[in-house]
Scaffold this active site. Structure first.
Site, PDB file in Angstrom:
ATOM      1  N   HIS A  48       0.794  -1.237   0.000  1.00 49.18           N
ATOM      2  CA  HIS A  48       0.000   0.000   0.000  1.00 49.18           C
ATOM      3  C   HIS A  48       0.821   1.279   0.000  1.00 49.18           C
ATOM      4  O   HIS A  48       0.263   2.369   0.009  1.00 49.18           O
ATOM      5  CB  HIS A  48      -0.964   0.017   1.187  1.00 49.18           C
ATOM      6  CG  HIS A  48      -0.284   0.194   2.520  1.00 49.18           C
ATOM      7  ND1 HIS A  48       0.415  -0.802   3.129  1.00 49.18           N
ATOM      8  CD2 HIS A  48      -0.201   1.271   3.330  1.00 49.18           C
ATOM      9  CE1 HIS A  48       0.894  -0.352   4.288  1.00 49.18           C
ATOM     10  NE2 HIS A  48       0.537   0.907   4.428  1.00 49.18           N
TER      11      HIS A  48
HETATM   12  N1  UDP Z   1      -3.291  -5.831   8.962  1.00 49.58           N
HETATM   13  C1  UDP Z   1      -4.594  -6.263   9.160  1.00 49.58           C
HETATM   14  N2  UDP Z   1      -5.326  -6.676   8.066  1.00 49.58           N
HETATM   15  C2  UDP Z   1      -4.812  -6.692   6.800  1.00 49.58           C
HETATM   16  C3  UDP Z   1      -3.481  -6.230   6.613  1.00 49.58           C
HETATM   17  C4  UDP Z   1      -2.755  -5.792   7.713  1.00 49.58           C
HETATM   18  O1  UDP Z   1      -5.080  -6.294  10.293  1.00 49.58           O
HETATM   19  O2  UDP Z   1      -5.516  -7.087   5.872  1.00 49.58           O
HETATM   20  C5  UDP Z   1      -2.526  -5.379  10.142  1.00 49.58           C
HETATM   21  C6  UDP Z   1      -1.138  -5.965  10.291  1.00 49.58           C
HETATM   22  O3  UDP Z   1      -1.164  -7.199  10.964  1.00 49.58           O
HETATM   23  C7  UDP Z   1      -0.441  -4.899  11.104  1.00 49.58           C
HETATM   24  C8  UDP Z   1      -1.079  -3.604  10.609  1.00 49.58           C
HETATM   25  O4  UDP Z   1      -2.303  -3.989   9.991  1.00 49.58           O
HETATM   26  O5  UDP Z   1      -0.722  -5.041  12.472  1.00 49.58           O
HETATM   27  C9  UDP Z   1      -0.180  -2.918   9.628  1.00 49.58           C
HETATM   28  O6  UDP Z   1      -0.857  -1.891   9.043  1.00 49.58           O
HETATM   29  P1  UDP Z   1      -0.392  -1.225   7.664  1.00 49.58           P
HETATM   30  O7  UDP Z   1       0.406  -2.183   6.881  1.00 49.58           O
HETATM   31  O8  UDP Z   1      -1.626  -0.634   7.063  1.00 49.58           O
HETATM   32  O9  UDP Z   1       0.466   0.014   8.162  1.00 49.58           O
HETATM   33  P2  UDP Z   1       2.031   0.251   8.382  1.00 49.58           P
HETATM   34  O10 UDP Z   1       2.466  -0.689   9.460  1.00 49.58           O
HETATM   35  O11 UDP Z   1       2.714   0.050   7.080  1.00 49.58           O
HETATM   36  O12 UDP Z   1       2.104   1.676   8.841  1.00 49.58           O
END
Ligand code: UDP
Length: 370
Positions: free
Chosen positions: A205
């Site tokens: 994403h």
């Molecule tokens: N996650 C979730 N469902 C999904 C994909 C990711 O619950 O379909 C969780 C994942 O386990 C983690 C968090 O969302 O705890 C990560 O979020 P994201 O990748 O959107 O944000 P980033 O960490 O890159 O800021």
């Protein structure tokens, strides 16, 4: 002592859940939740409140879902009103999203102390909005809570005094440790008719990967390459879905055999899918950490990581050249059982929120409210 915890986007809910609970164990702390509305739909927001036993937010700012600049402006104006009404002693922000920086800025203008959880992470890539958000938030914060040793080094290099910085571990791992069993009982893997170790899980994403046609084409090549060898489960972030549709590439993705496209999953469902995956291909920040804790191989589709401990101690590999051939090689290593074993980084022990609550409880307020 009154603390306003800020949440806005998916990873924030996961990080704030254990903190809010830890604060509530102190009678002297009043802990409230402010939701900016940066992520507002059921799959990216509501389900996390429900699954992680978070109470409904005390404030819902419903900010406009437009550009980051407009969102920042909207949060500044709306959160200023909350600060005037609540007169908190602290605001607590987590991570590196638009809401993190915008609320920190508003609090700073109002003379309210800021605690930043997940401070000090640096990818060195200023092209990423997250890198700008976290660097500026750290400069504004009075208390900085660090997840890994590199964070201490980065903050020292930026001239932030040691007295403001605490190495406490990782609140995201607190949530994982607390809900792991519940996720296994839910058995999403079985409910989807899958068996453990039979699939590769994907998420993508980051704007640099999904906003352009060129980036999407690279991702499609990775999916094609991987699906030749294992079933691919691809949890499609709304940003990625919208870009695939805009660029006319959704049909191509849907036509790849052996790929299952999923809506964004709830926390428990996704945790179970992660735990039983052969490998995960992602550009997420948090998933690099969760896979390290779960000892599941992670291929990170980025040139740099702000979480180097996941590469040094954990199971994370950076696909630095974003090349499908590198993915093929790494997948071969994993499928042949040659993936490196990881170890859990220091203080990722499920007790981080308790440490943060204790430190905040014992920290005198050093700034007078405006
Ligand atoms: N996650 C979730 N469902 C999904 C994909 C990711 O619950 O379909 C969780 C994942 O386990 C983690 C968090 O969302 O705890 C990560 O979020 P994201 O990748 O959107 O944000 P980033 O960490 O890159 O800021």
């Amino acid at each position: 002592m009154k603390i306003l915890n800020i949440v806005g986007a998916r990873p924030n809910f996961i990080k704030v859940a254990p903190l809010h609970k830890a604060f509530r164990t102190y009678p002297a702390i009043e802990s409230k939740i402010v939701h900016t509305g940066q992520h507002y739909d059921t799959q990216l927001s509501d389900i996390f409140f429900h699954q992680l036993d978070l109470p409904q937010p005390d404030y819902q700012l419903n900010v406009c879902p437009e550009t980051p600049t407009r969102q920042t402006a909207d949060i500044l104006l709306k959160f200023e009103q909350v600060l005037l009404t609540e007169q908190p002693d602290w605001i607590l922000v987590v991570g590196d999203v638009t809401s993190t920086l915008a609320c920190a800025l508003a609090a700073s203008q109002a003379g309210v102390c800021i605690a930043h959880v997940e401070a000090g992470l640096r990818s060195g890539d200023r092209q990423m909005p997250e890198e700008r958000n976290r660097t500026i938030t750290d400069a504004l914060a009075e208390l900085l809570f660090v997840t890994e040793p590199a964070g201490l080094h980065n903050l020292r290099r930026e001239g932030i005094s040691d007295g403001r910085v605490h190495f406490v571990g990782n609140v995201m791992i607190d949530t994982l440790a607390q809900y792991r069993q519940k996720a296994n009982e839910l058995d999403t893997v079985g409910a989807m008719g899958l068996i453990s170790g039979s699939y590769v899980l994907m998420t993508m994403h980051r704007p640099s990967n999904v906003d352009s046609e060129e980036g999407l084409n690279r991702i499609l090549k990775i999916v094609e390459e991987t699906a030749c060898r294992k079933t691919v489960l691809f949890s499609l972030h709304p940003r990625t879905k919208a870009s695939l549709l805009r660029n006319g590439l959704m049909m191509r993705l849907m036509a790849i055999p052996n790929v299952r496209l999923l809506e964004p999953q709830g926390y428990l469902e996704f945790l179970n899918l992660m735990e039983h995956a052969t490998a995960i291909i992602t550009d997420s920040g948090g998933i690099q950490e969760e896979t390290t804790y779960l000892n599941v191989p992670c291929l990170t589709f980025r040139n740099s990581t702000e979480r180097p401990v996941t590469v040094e101690l954990g199971t994370n590999h950076l696909l630095a050249d974003l090349n499908p051939e590198t993915v093929r090689q790494k997948l071969t290593e994993i499928l042949e059982g040659r993936a490196k074993m990881g170890s859990v980084p220091p203080l990722w022990d499920g007790q981080t929120a308790g440490r943060i609550a204790e430190i905040m409880h014992n920290t005198p307020i050093r700034i007078k409210k405006a």
